[in-house]
Enzyme design. Structure first.
Site, short mmCIF file in Angstrom:
data_model
loop_
_atom_site.label_atom_id
_atom_site.label_comp_id
_atom_site.label_asym_id
_atom_site.label_seq_id
_atom_site.Cartn_x
_atom_site.Cartn_y
_atom_site.Cartn_z
N GLY A 13 -36.70 22.75 40.98
CA GLY A 13 -37.29 22.22 39.76
C GLY A 13 -36.54 22.63 38.50
N ASN A 15 -33.83 21.26 37.08
CA ASN A 15 -33.52 20.12 36.22
C ASN A 15 -34.77 19.63 35.49
OD1 ASN A 15 -30.61 18.99 36.41
ND2 ASN A 15 -31.10 19.68 38.48
N ASN A 107 -30.14 9.37 37.73
CA ASN A 107 -30.07 10.46 38.72
C ASN A 107 -28.94 11.41 38.33
OD1 ASN A 107 -30.52 11.86 41.25
ND2 ASN A 107 -28.64 10.88 42.01
N HIS A 109 -26.21 14.04 40.14
CA HIS A 109 -25.63 14.41 41.44
C HIS A 109 -24.59 15.51 41.22
CE1 HIS A 109 -24.40 13.87 45.60
NE2 HIS A 109 -23.15 13.99 45.18
N ASP A 150 -26.58 7.29 45.41
CA ASP A 150 -25.47 7.73 44.56
C ASP A 150 -24.44 6.66 44.24
OD1 ASP A 150 -25.41 10.72 46.63
OD2 ASP A 150 -26.63 10.27 44.86
N GLU A 179 -24.93 20.69 34.93
CA GLU A 179 -25.80 19.58 35.36
C GLU A 179 -26.94 19.38 34.36
OE1 GLU A 179 -26.00 20.88 39.96
OE2 GLU A 179 -27.44 19.35 39.32
C1 GRF Z 1 -29.55 19.44 41.80
O1 GRF Z 1 -28.42 20.13 42.18
C2 GRF Z 1 -29.23 17.98 41.61
O2 GRF Z 1 -27.90 17.73 41.25
C3 GRF Z 1 -29.48 17.40 42.95
O3 GRF Z 1 -30.59 18.11 43.46
C4 GRF Z 1 -30.60 19.41 42.90
C5 GRF Z 1 -31.98 19.66 42.39
O4 GRF Z 1 -32.07 20.96 41.89
N1 GRF Z 1 -29.70 15.98 42.95
P1 GRF Z 1 -33.36 21.42 41.05
O5 GRF Z 1 -34.55 21.25 41.94
O6 GRF Z 1 -33.45 20.54 39.84
O7 GRF Z 1 -33.08 22.83 40.69
#
Ligand code: GRF
Length: 210
Positions: A13, A15, A107, A109, A150, A179
């Protein structure tokens, strides 16, 4: 921008929280109207509840694909979502959602697509493959979501170096803050209406004068 954030069952979680923190700090002109997951016990949904965010659990198990698609569309409409962020959500989105929120789904990635993407390429597996390949740079990709894994048009990409003694965990940790920043920046471009899609390309239009 009324944003629904989709999370995975295993993700931390981070992000989601980066998006929430950016909104709280005024760096992202949006409101999280729903945090959507398939499993109520998912760590990312626990973090959402802890932050006082509206959680919607839409299980996929025990439903056929059409039933899951209808339940997602209903949840998004009820929440009033006009954009979607996939933050660790690892499923293919139903066509009804991709078409209903066309060019308004982003999204993130953890690699430089089209390399090291696609089915099964998530989290640890990506960084393992990058290091095993001997790549010297890696990075992340914020992209619009289409009907496959993707493959949607790229909005933003940012790079990090791959060091000779990197392990997948070390590379993942170096990349994660990049990210977060890239995801927030891409969502802000969407909120500002500055993304123009031409075929496979996403052009960033100049900022409109106030
Ligand atoms: C992230 O590394 C994102 O790039 C990928 O899934 C992961 C999710 O991480 N799609 P988090 O749950 O947001 O820490």
């Amino acid at each position: 921008m009324n944003l629904a954030v989709f999370v995975g069952t295993k993700g931390r979680g981070s992000n989601l929280m980066a998006i929430h923190d950016a909104i709280t700090a005024g760096r992202l002109n949006a409101r999280i109207v729903a945090v959507v997951g398939t499993d109520s016990a998912a760590p990312a949904l626990e973090r959402a509840r802890g932050a006082g965010l509206p959680v919607r659990v839409v299980p996929a198990k025990g439903r056929d694909a059409a039933g899951y698609a209808d339940a997602l569309v209903d949840a998004l409409r009820e929440a009033g979502a006009d954009a979607i962020a996939l933050a660790g959500y690892l499923r293919i989105l139903p066509e009804a959602v991709v078409d209903g929120w066309r060019h308004r789904i982003v999204n993130i990635h953890p690699a430089l697509l089209p390399a090291f993407g696609g089915k099964g390429m998530y989290g640890h597996h990506v960084h393992e493959a990058v290091i095993a390949y001997g790549a010297k740079v890696s990075g992340c990709t914020a992209h619009l979501v289409d009907r496959d894994y993707d493959t949607g048009p790229v909005i933003l990409q940012r790079t990090v170096a791959v060091e000779d003694d990197d392990t997948p965990d070390i590379l993942a940790a170096r990349l994660l803050p990049v990210e977060h920043a890239t995801f927030v920046e891409a969502l802000q471009l969407l909120a500002d209406g500055r993304l123009k899609v031409e075929g496979r390309r996403v052009l960033v239009e100049p900022r409109r004068p106030n």
